[in-house]
Design a protein around this motif. Structure first.
Motif, PDB file in Angstrom:
ATOM      1  N   VAL A   1       0.832  -1.203   0.000  1.00  0.00           N
ATOM      2  CA  VAL A   1       0.000   0.000   0.000  1.00  0.00           C
ATOM      3  C   VAL A   1       0.870   1.258   0.000  1.00  0.00           C
ATOM      4  O   VAL A   1       0.402   2.342  -0.286  1.00  0.00           O
ATOM      5  N   GLU A   2       2.156   1.085   0.287  1.00  0.00           N
ATOM      6  CA  GLU A   2       3.046   2.227   0.474  1.00  0.00           C
ATOM      7  C   GLU A   2       3.085   3.169  -0.728  1.00  0.00           C
ATOM      8  O   GLU A   2       2.918   4.375  -0.573  1.00  0.00           O
ATOM      9  N   LYS A   3       3.304   2.634  -1.922  1.00  0.00           N
ATOM     10  CA  LYS A   3       3.438   3.519  -3.087  1.00  0.00           C
ATOM     11  C   LYS A   3       2.132   4.249  -3.391  1.00  0.00           C
ATOM     12  O   LYS A   3       2.144   5.389  -3.818  1.00  0.00           O
ATOM     13  N   PHE A   4       1.003   3.603  -3.122  1.00  0.00           N
ATOM     14  CA  PHE A   4      -0.286   4.253  -3.376  1.00  0.00           C
ATOM     15  C   PHE A   4      -0.547   5.338  -2.323  1.00  0.00           C
ATOM     16  O   PHE A   4      -1.097   6.387  -2.638  1.00  0.00           O
ATOM     17  N   ALA A   5      -0.140   5.079  -1.082  1.00  0.00           N
ATOM     18  CA  ALA A   5      -0.284   6.083  -0.027  1.00  0.00           C
ATOM     19  C   ALA A   5       0.607   7.294  -0.320  1.00  0.00           C
ATOM     20  O   ALA A   5       0.192   8.440  -0.144  1.00  0.00           O
ATOM     21  N   MET A   6       1.834   7.028  -0.807  1.00  0.00           N
ATOM     22  CA  MET A   6       2.742   8.131  -1.140  1.00  0.00           C
ATOM     23  C   MET A   6       2.170   8.985  -2.264  1.00  0.00           C
ATOM     24  O   MET A   6       2.235  10.214  -2.205  1.00  0.00           O
ATOM     25  N   ARG A   7       1.610   8.356  -3.276  1.00  0.00           N
ATOM     26  CA  ARG A   7       1.042   9.098  -4.412  1.00  0.00           C
ATOM     27  C   ARG A   7      -0.093  10.013  -3.979  1.00  0.00           C
ATOM     28  O   ARG A   7      -0.275  11.089  -4.535  1.00  0.00           O
ATOM     29  N   ARG A   8      -0.864   9.567  -3.010  1.00  0.00           N
ATOM     30  CA  ARG A   8      -2.023  10.329  -2.539  1.00  0.00           C
ATOM     31  C   ARG A   8      -1.690  11.256  -1.374  1.00  0.00           C
ATOM     32  O   ARG A   8      -2.530  12.037  -0.952  1.00  0.00           O
ATOM     33  N   GLY A   9      -0.502  11.129  -0.819  1.00  0.00           N
ATOM     34  CA  GLY A   9      -0.150  11.945   0.348  1.00  0.00           C
ATOM     35  C   GLY A   9      -0.869  11.487   1.620  1.00  0.00           C
ATOM     36  O   GLY A   9      -1.136  12.281   2.509  1.00  0.00           O
ATOM     37  N   VAL A  10      -1.155  10.188   1.695  1.00  0.00           N
ATOM     38  CA  VAL A  10      -1.845   9.620   2.855  1.00  0.00           C
ATOM     39  C   VAL A  10      -0.815   9.254   3.912  1.00  0.00           C
ATOM     40  O   VAL A  10       0.235   8.689   3.600  1.00  0.00           O
ATOM     41  N   LYS A  11      -1.095   9.577   5.156  1.00  0.00           N
ATOM     42  CA  LYS A  11      -0.201   9.203   6.245  1.00  0.00           C
ATOM     43  C   LYS A  11      -0.287   7.695   6.472  1.00  0.00           C
ATOM     44  O   LYS A  11      -1.365   7.126   6.555  1.00  0.00           O
ATOM     45  N   LEU A  12       0.888   7.051   6.577  1.00  0.00           N
ATOM     46  CA  LEU A  12       0.977   5.611   6.763  1.00  0.00           C
ATOM     47  C   LEU A  12       1.895   5.336   7.944  1.00  0.00           C
ATOM     48  O   LEU A  12       3.084   5.658   7.906  1.00  0.00           O
ATOM     49  N   LEU A  13       1.332   4.775   8.991  1.00  0.00           N
ATOM     50  CA  LEU A  13       2.055   4.500  10.232  1.00  0.00           C
ATOM     51  C   LEU A  13       2.350   3.012  10.321  1.00  0.00           C
ATOM     52  O   LEU A  13       1.431   2.190  10.268  1.00  0.00           O
ATOM     53  N   GLY A  14       3.619   2.662  10.448  1.00  0.00           N
ATOM     54  CA  GLY A  14       4.027   1.269  10.630  1.00  0.00           C
ATOM     55  C   GLY A  14       4.257   0.998  12.104  1.00  0.00           C
ATOM     56  O   GLY A  14       5.033   1.697  12.745  1.00  0.00           O
ATOM     57  N   VAL A  15       3.592  -0.008  12.664  1.00  0.00           N
ATOM     58  CA  VAL A  15       3.747  -0.385  14.065  1.00  0.00           C
ATOM     59  C   VAL A  15       4.338  -1.786  14.108  1.00  0.00           C
ATOM     60  O   VAL A  15       3.759  -2.723  13.553  1.00  0.00           O
ATOM     61  N   CYS A  16       5.508  -1.925  14.738  1.00  0.00           N
ATOM     62  CA  CYS A  16       6.182  -3.218  14.733  1.00  0.00           C
ATOM     63  C   CYS A  16       7.121  -3.362  15.935  1.00  0.00           C
ATOM     64  O   CYS A  16       7.548  -2.375  16.516  1.00  0.00           O
ATOM     65  N   PRO A  17       7.441  -4.622  16.289  1.00  0.00           N
ATOM     66  CA  PRO A  17       8.406  -4.851  17.363  1.00  0.00           C
ATOM     67  C   PRO A  17       9.824  -4.577  16.862  1.00  0.00           C
ATOM     68  O   PRO A  17      10.243  -5.135  15.845  1.00  0.00           O
TER      69      PRO A  17
END
Length: 154
Positions: A32-48
């Motif tokens: 989903v990353e490249k599509f979020a970047m194109r739209r300027g959508v905030k994308l939060l990754g939560v991981c250990p």
């Protein structure tokens, strides 16, 4: 990435853009990353933190954080005295989403963000992680959408 998956991810990013939503994922390559970047959508990754590797210029590694995320939230302790593994971040992910969805606290006469709704969209191929996310969603009474074509629906 298959054409169907690409269209699905583009649709998720478009829906997030049209509603002013924040997307939360594992920080790994969910496509989903490249599509979020194109739209300027905030994308939060939560991981250990103990389970991920940081990107290097050389070959991509398994469990490597991917670009396209606007923020990462790594759980664990810096001194590695408390290590979390995959699955431990599910509750943290939903707690963060719930806090974000409530909007900003209003104080001192300032108006904050209005509260918003949460939903869980299951798209990935990691069945064990998907089941933990579904369980967390059910415990918090969050609506769940499972996209056809994922291992859970096959």
């Amino acid at each position: 990435m298959s054409s169907r998956l690409g269209k699905t991810m583009a649709g998720v990013a478009r829906a997030a853009y049209n509603t002013g939503s924040l997307l939360i994922d594992s920080g790994m390559g969910s496509d989903v990353e490249k599509f979020a970047m194109r739209r300027g959508v905030k994308l939060l990754g939560v991981c250990p933190e103990a389970e991920v590797t940081f990107p290097k210029i050389s070959n991509r590694q398994p469990n490597e954080l991917t670009n396209g995320h606007t923020h990462f939230f790594l759980i664990g302790r810096e001194d590695r005295s408390l290590n979390f593994t995959w699955g431990d971040e599910s509750c943290m992910k939903y707690d963060l989403a719930q806090r974000i969805s409530k909007g900003r606290v209003q104080g001192m006469g300032a108006s904050g963000s209005p509260p918003c709704k949460m939903i869980t969209v299951i798209i990935g191929d990691n069945e064990a992680q998907a089941m933990r996310d579904i369980e967390a969603s059910m415990n918090m009474k969050v609506p769940i959408i499972v996209v056809r074509g994922t291992p859970l629906t096959d």
